[in-house]
Design a protein around this motif. Structure first.
Motif: not given
Length: 217
Positions: A152-165, A181-192
């Motif tokens: 769905a088009p709803l996201w929480l953008v944390g620092r690791a994702v923000h820095e890759r924009l 890219a953030a996931i591949d680097a080890g960031t935990i992204i939740r599916g809600v």
């Protein structure tokens, strides 16, 4: 994000900005702002583009701290979010989708701070799907047709994702690539999980999604 051209909704969007089109007799972007207020948000940046003056005029006087930013070209969701210049963590959401009552607030409460992507159960073909394992998003785009996790088009953008924009290939520059890219680097992204949404994709949607409202008036 209210900058898209709405090409699949033409000819309607040749005259009207997609977010000002109605569902239940009310512009979609107005319904979204009410959901954001109910979720406790007090400051919102609206990224406009195609026919953006219609969006700004419609929202004038809305009881929120609103800021408007122009995306001169529709070159992707990540470009739109980057132009908003928000400080992470922050919510990013498309202005052409009607979410279930309080779903935006429930998503925000469950998303954490590192990053999250909303999904809704939807088996219909053509939906973009998330690869989720143990509540974590592993693949932002999953090709399994039996996967029920429709994004769905709803996201929480944390620092690791923000820095890759700013590091994405393109155009187009898409949020999906920044999250992956953030996931591949080890960031935990939740599916809600959230409830069903109503989306304006083609002209028939505008008719079908307003029938219940029209029958009731």
């Amino acid at each position: 994000m209210a900058a898209g051209e709405g090409r699949r909704l033409r000819p309607l969007t040749e005259r009207y900005a997609k977010p000002v089109l109605p569902v239940d007799g009310r512009p979609v972007v107005i319904t979204l702002l009410h959901e954001l207020v109910a979720a406790g948000f007090r400051s919102v940046t609206v990224v406009t583009g195609h026919l953006g003056e219609q969006v700004e005029s419609l929202l004038a006087g809305f009881p929120l701290d609103l800021h408007f930013v122009l995306q001169p070209e529709a070159i992707g969701s990540a470009d739109a979010v980057r132009r908003a210049a928000a400080t992470p963590p922050y919510l990013a959401v498309a202005a052409d989708t009607v979410f279930g009552t309080r779903d935006v607030g429930r998503f925000a409460a469950a998303a954490g701070e590192e990053g999250a992507i909303a999904w809704r159960p939807d088996a219909r073909p053509g939906r973009s799907r998330l690869g989720i394992e143990g509540g974590r998003v592993r693949r932002v785009v999953d090709d399994d047709p039996d996967n029920p996790h429709a994004s769905a088009p709803l996201w929480l953008v944390g620092r690791a994702v923000h820095e890759r924009l700013r590091e994405l290939p393109g155009p187009p520059f898409e949020l999906a690539a920044a999250f992956q890219a953030a996931i591949d680097a080890g960031t935990i992204i939740r599916g809600v999980e959230i409830g069903p949404t109503r989306d304006l994709t083609d002209p028939l949607d505008l008719v079908e999604l307003n029938f219940p409202y029209l029958r009731s008036v």
